[in-house]
Design a protein around this motif. Structure first.
Motif, PDB file in Angstrom:
ATOM      1  N   SER A   1       0.819  -1.214   0.000  1.00 30.17           N
ATOM      2  CA  SER A   1       0.000   0.000   0.000  1.00 30.17           C
ATOM      3  C   SER A   1       0.851   1.260   0.000  1.00 30.17           C
ATOM      4  O   SER A   1       0.395   2.318  -0.441  1.00 30.17           O
ATOM      5  CB  SER A   1      -0.939   0.011   1.208  1.00 30.17           C
ATOM      6  OG  SER A   1      -0.200  -0.146   2.402  1.00 30.17           O
TER       7      SER A   1
ATOM      8  N   ASP B   1      -2.583  -5.069   2.247  1.00 30.45           N
ATOM      9  CA  ASP B   1      -3.169  -4.922   3.584  1.00 30.45           C
ATOM     10  C   ASP B   1      -4.003  -6.130   3.998  1.00 30.45           C
ATOM     11  O   ASP B   1      -3.953  -6.569   5.151  1.00 30.45           O
ATOM     12  CB  ASP B   1      -4.038  -3.671   3.637  1.00 30.45           C
ATOM     13  CG  ASP B   1      -3.235  -2.381   3.648  1.00 30.45           C
ATOM     14  OD1 ASP B   1      -1.987  -2.459   3.549  1.00 30.45           O
ATOM     15  OD2 ASP B   1      -3.846  -1.294   3.734  1.00 30.45           O
TER      16      ASP B   1
ATOM     17  N   LEU C   1      -2.133  -0.829  11.391  1.00 31.79           N
ATOM     18  CA  LEU C   1      -3.020  -1.788  10.727  1.00 31.79           C
ATOM     19  C   LEU C   1      -3.214  -3.058  11.535  1.00 31.79           C
ATOM     20  O   LEU C   1      -4.347  -3.550  11.664  1.00 31.79           O
ATOM     21  CB  LEU C   1      -2.456  -2.126   9.346  1.00 31.79           C
ATOM     22  CG  LEU C   1      -3.341  -2.974   8.431  1.00 31.79           C
ATOM     23  CD1 LEU C   1      -4.578  -2.178   8.004  1.00 31.79           C
ATOM     24  CD2 LEU C   1      -2.563  -3.417   7.199  1.00 31.79           C
TER      25      LEU C   1
END
Length: 441
Positions: free
Chosen positions: A278, A288, A369
């Protein structure tokens, strides 16, 4: 600034000159008084650094208490490729500018690098009986070279075969040497060789490198996908790795091969030197969704300090330099000549490199994340890694300082530098057949 405790003490003592340093004589101009007050604040700041046990590495990088308290491991050290070079020793201090190398014991000490996974790498070659035999023998020799290095320098290095060995070795003052295998090519089509390499001390294995093989498709295939993930033999390879307690490394595997590995493995999986698609669209990087799947499995991604993996593409003009770096050398003179030729090409073809800003951005994105429990770092040193600010083994404290500056805690760094990889290795070994992780004899 001083670069050691003794230098700092001498500097502070000299600057204080007793208590006179703290006295600003009357009658001085405003400019003079401002200068003296600034000087006093600098020295008091230095004294505070000393009081908080911050020391300076040889390259001037601050080595904070958080860095020294962590077990600092790099999960992909390609330095074993140098062990056969006559005249080059891991015990000597070398220089990136002179011989192109990035890791040796003095620089590990300077950078607080406690050790890591020393790589048994085999370049992909012909998938024939002769090719498999040559790859097997080359990998066996490399593994024995690593063990020989440890045996000859046993006061400074120790082989680790279990996750729990790392803490014991670090407490003894030695450097930790885990072994990993990059590319399953030496296994050929004979999975019994996995047990042979496990008995030699290999605790991490990746199925594939550049180019597909009999186990899996590569993220950098020669002619597109062959298996569309793992091959049938590759699926058996995953089961055997789980049985032997070998941590599976999916760096270099295709996205579909990673999907298969995550679906089949009973243990967490690692990406020992990969970055984020990303932020940098490179075939070697992970998207991701797959990073979330890796973390859900309990795994870890070790962000890779390679410019092209951090969003700075390779320069076409420097392609000859990259080709030179892949050429074997027999002695240190040839190594130094190779480095001089590379530097000449780079000077004639100036190009940008990635830097600490891009590296820290990748780390922060990954942590946001999937959480700090699933993120670490590899320099990929002596294997093509290195960026501005993080180019040699004495540079690890610079990364710590940057991460502290953006809000990471000492506990975060304990996980990031070594805790996470030791956890996933421990879990892989806990799921193995007990007799399979007895280690080398």
């Amino acid at each position: 600034m001083p670069r050691s405790i003794s230098q700092s003490n001498r500097w502070i003592s000299s600057a204080f000159n007793g208590k006179a340093m703290f006295h600003i004589p009357p009658g001085r101009s405003i400019k003079e008084r401002h200068f003296l007050m600034l000087k006093r604040s600098i020295i008091l700041g230095a004294a505070a650094l000393m009081g908080s046990s911050i020391v300076f590495a040889r390259n001037g990088a601050l080595m904070s208490p958080a860095h020294r308290a962590a077990i600092v491991l790099d999960t992909h050290i390609d330095t074993p490729a140098l062990l056969h070079v006559a005249g080059w020793s891991i015990m000597d201090r070398h220089s990136l500018s002179v011989d192109g190398t990035q890791v040796d014991l003095p620089r590990m000490q300077d950078g607080g690098l406690d050790g890591g996974f020393f790589v048994v790498f085999t370049e992909q070659g012909p998938r024939t009986p002769a090719g498999f035999a040559m790859a097997r023998d080359a990998a066996l020799i490399r593994a024995l070279e690593i063990r020989d290095m440890v045996a000859r320098h046993n006061k400074d290095f120790e082989l680790a075969t279990r996750a729990d060995d790392a803490e014991t070795i670090v407490k003894s003052g030695k450097r930790v040497v885990f072994m990993s295998m990059e590319n399953g090519y030496p296994i050929g089509r004979d999975l019994s060789l996995m047990r042979t390499f496990r008995a030699l001390g290999v605790t991490m294995m990746g199925p594939v490198h550049v180019g597909n093989n009999d186990l899996a498709d590569s993220s950098n295939p020669d002619n597109g996908p062959e298996w569309y993930g793992l091959s049938p033999l590759g699926r058996q390879w995953v089961a055997e790795a789980n049985r032997l307690g070998i941590l599976i490394d999916a760096s270099h595997a295709s996205p579909e091969a990673l999907d298969d590995i995550l679906a089949l493995s009973t243990a967490p999986v690692i990406l020992s030197h990969s970055s984020l698609k990303s932020l940098a669209d490179n075939p070697r990087n992970i998207d991701d969704a797959r990073l979330r799947a890796l973390a859900a499995k309990g795994g870890v991604i070790q962000i890779n300090a390679v410019s092209s993996h951090l969003g700075v593409p390779n320069s076409r003009g420097r392609a000859p330099a990259r080709a030179l770096l892949g050429q074997p050398v027999a002695n240190i003179a040839e190594l130094q000549a190779q480095r001089a030729a590379v530097l000449k090409i780079e000077r004639e073809n100036p190009a940008p490199r990635a830097n600490l800003d891009l590296l820290v951005a990748q780390i922060r994105y990954a942590v946001a994340l999937v959480g700090i429990d699933h993120v670490g770092l590899s320099g990929d040193f002596d294997g093509g890694g290195g960026i501005d600010g993080f180019d040699e083994a004495n540079d690890y404290p610079k990364v710590t300082q940057r991460l502290l500056a953006v809000g990471f805690t000492a506990e975060d760094l304990r996980k990031f530098w070594g805790g996470n990889v030791l956890r996933v290795l421990r879990e892989a070994q806990a799921r193995a057949e007990p007799s399979a992780v007895a280690g080398p004899q």
